[in-house]
Design a protein around this motif. Structure first.
Motif, short mmCIF file in Angstrom:
data_model
loop_
_atom_site.label_atom_id
_atom_site.label_comp_id
_atom_site.label_asym_id
_atom_site.label_seq_id
_atom_site.Cartn_x
_atom_site.Cartn_y
_atom_site.Cartn_z
N ALA A 152 -1.68 5.10 -6.84
CA ALA A 152 -2.76 4.12 -6.66
C ALA A 152 -4.07 4.70 -7.18
N ARG A 199 -2.56 -13.32 -8.53
CA ARG A 199 -3.11 -12.40 -7.53
C ARG A 199 -3.59 -13.18 -6.30
N SER A 203 -1.49 -2.30 -6.40
CA SER A 203 -2.61 -3.20 -6.15
C SER A 203 -2.05 -4.61 -5.99
N GLN A 204 -2.90 -5.53 -5.53
CA GLN A 204 -2.45 -6.92 -5.43
C GLN A 204 -2.11 -7.47 -6.81
N GLU A 217 -7.74 0.03 -7.77
CA GLU A 217 -6.67 -0.86 -7.35
C GLU A 217 -6.64 -1.05 -5.83
N LEU A 218 -7.24 -0.13 -5.09
CA LEU A 218 -7.12 -0.19 -3.63
C LEU A 218 -8.21 -1.02 -3.00
N GLN A 253 0.82 -1.21 0.00
CA GLN A 253 0.00 0.00 0.00
C GLN A 253 0.86 1.26 0.00
#
Length: 251
Positions: free
Chosen positions: A246, A29, A17-18, A250-251, A12
């Motif tokens: 970010a 992912r 993002s993952q 994506e979060l 983060q």
């Protein structure tokens, strides 16, 4: 804090993002999701990749103690501890290898620059210093250059500027500043050649004994120092990874 929470926190902070982190590491992912949920542990190689991406070391990612959930048996806990110890040992080994490799490259760069100055010194001795009626050692260190074209070479020796320039170029190479060292070496040679070509004063001005090569050399060498500093700054910016911003998705 568990390993999974540390991975999530660093991810983060980097603005990944993952999906993005998984792409960089080369896993799915779902694998990143399981790591962050402490459902699985990354392999030794993947943990080292994570540490490299986050700009840290594997031991800084690891939890201070091994935490087990009630549904894990003793055998699984033992294997986890062994894996953590193996990761730490592998990380230390790789760091030691990287340091050794970096030192070797820096020493090699310094030797290349030193040879550039050494070639200049010997070349000047061969061209402008008489070897007759004197020992080789005396010719190498004590004979003064003679001849109407040897002024700039003789000035660099007598003023000590040759040794100052050598130090300015060689020492930074030992600390990894290869661009600066090579730039100043080129500047030294370019300044000498330009000074030899345009330095003689046709009017025979007494100041500088009718030769302005010292001023030309000094100007070009100082400019090469400035160019070398700029080159190092640009290279350091280029080598610093940029974190993409970010996005909400994506979060």
């Amino acid at each position: 804090m568990t390993l999974g929470k540390r991975i999530a926190e660093h991810r983060q902070q980097m603005g990944f993002s993952q999906e993005k982190l998984a792409e960089i590491i080369g896993v799915s992912r779902q694998a990143v999701t399981k790591w962050e949920a402490d459902q699985t542990l990354p392999s030794s190689s993947n943990l080292l990749k994570l540490a490299e991406v986050f700009g840290t070391t594997a031991d800084m990612l690891l939890p201070t103690k091994t935490v087990s959930s009630p549904d894990k048996d003793d055998e699984t806990i033992t294997l986890t501890r062994r894996q953590l110890l193996a990761l730490l040992e592998e990380d230390r080994r790789l760091l030691a290898l990287r340091r050794r490799h970096t030192i070797q490259k820096n020493v090699l760069s310094a030797l290349v620059v030193l040879l550039g100055y050494g070639f200049f010194y010997i070349m000047g001795r061969i061209i402008w210093c008489d070897l007759s009626d004197i020992s080789f050692f005396g010719w190498l260190i004590s004979v003064s250059p003679a001849g109407k074209h040897s002024y700039l070479y003789g000035w660099l020796l007598s003023s000590g500027m040759l040794w100052i320039a050598l130090t300015v170029s060689v020492l930074p190479a030992l600390f990894g500043k290869k661009a600066f060292s090579l730039t100043t070496l080129i500047g030294f040679w370019l300044g000498f050649g330009t000074g030899m070509l345009f330095g003689p004063n046709p009017e025979g001005d007494a100041y500088g004994f009718g030769h302005y090569g010292w001023a030309i050399w000094g100007t070009i060498f100082l400019l090469s120092i400035a160019v070398g500093i700029i080159a190092e700054l640009l290279l350091s910016r280029k080598s610093t990874p940029k974190s993409p911003p970010a996005t909400p998705s994506e979060l």
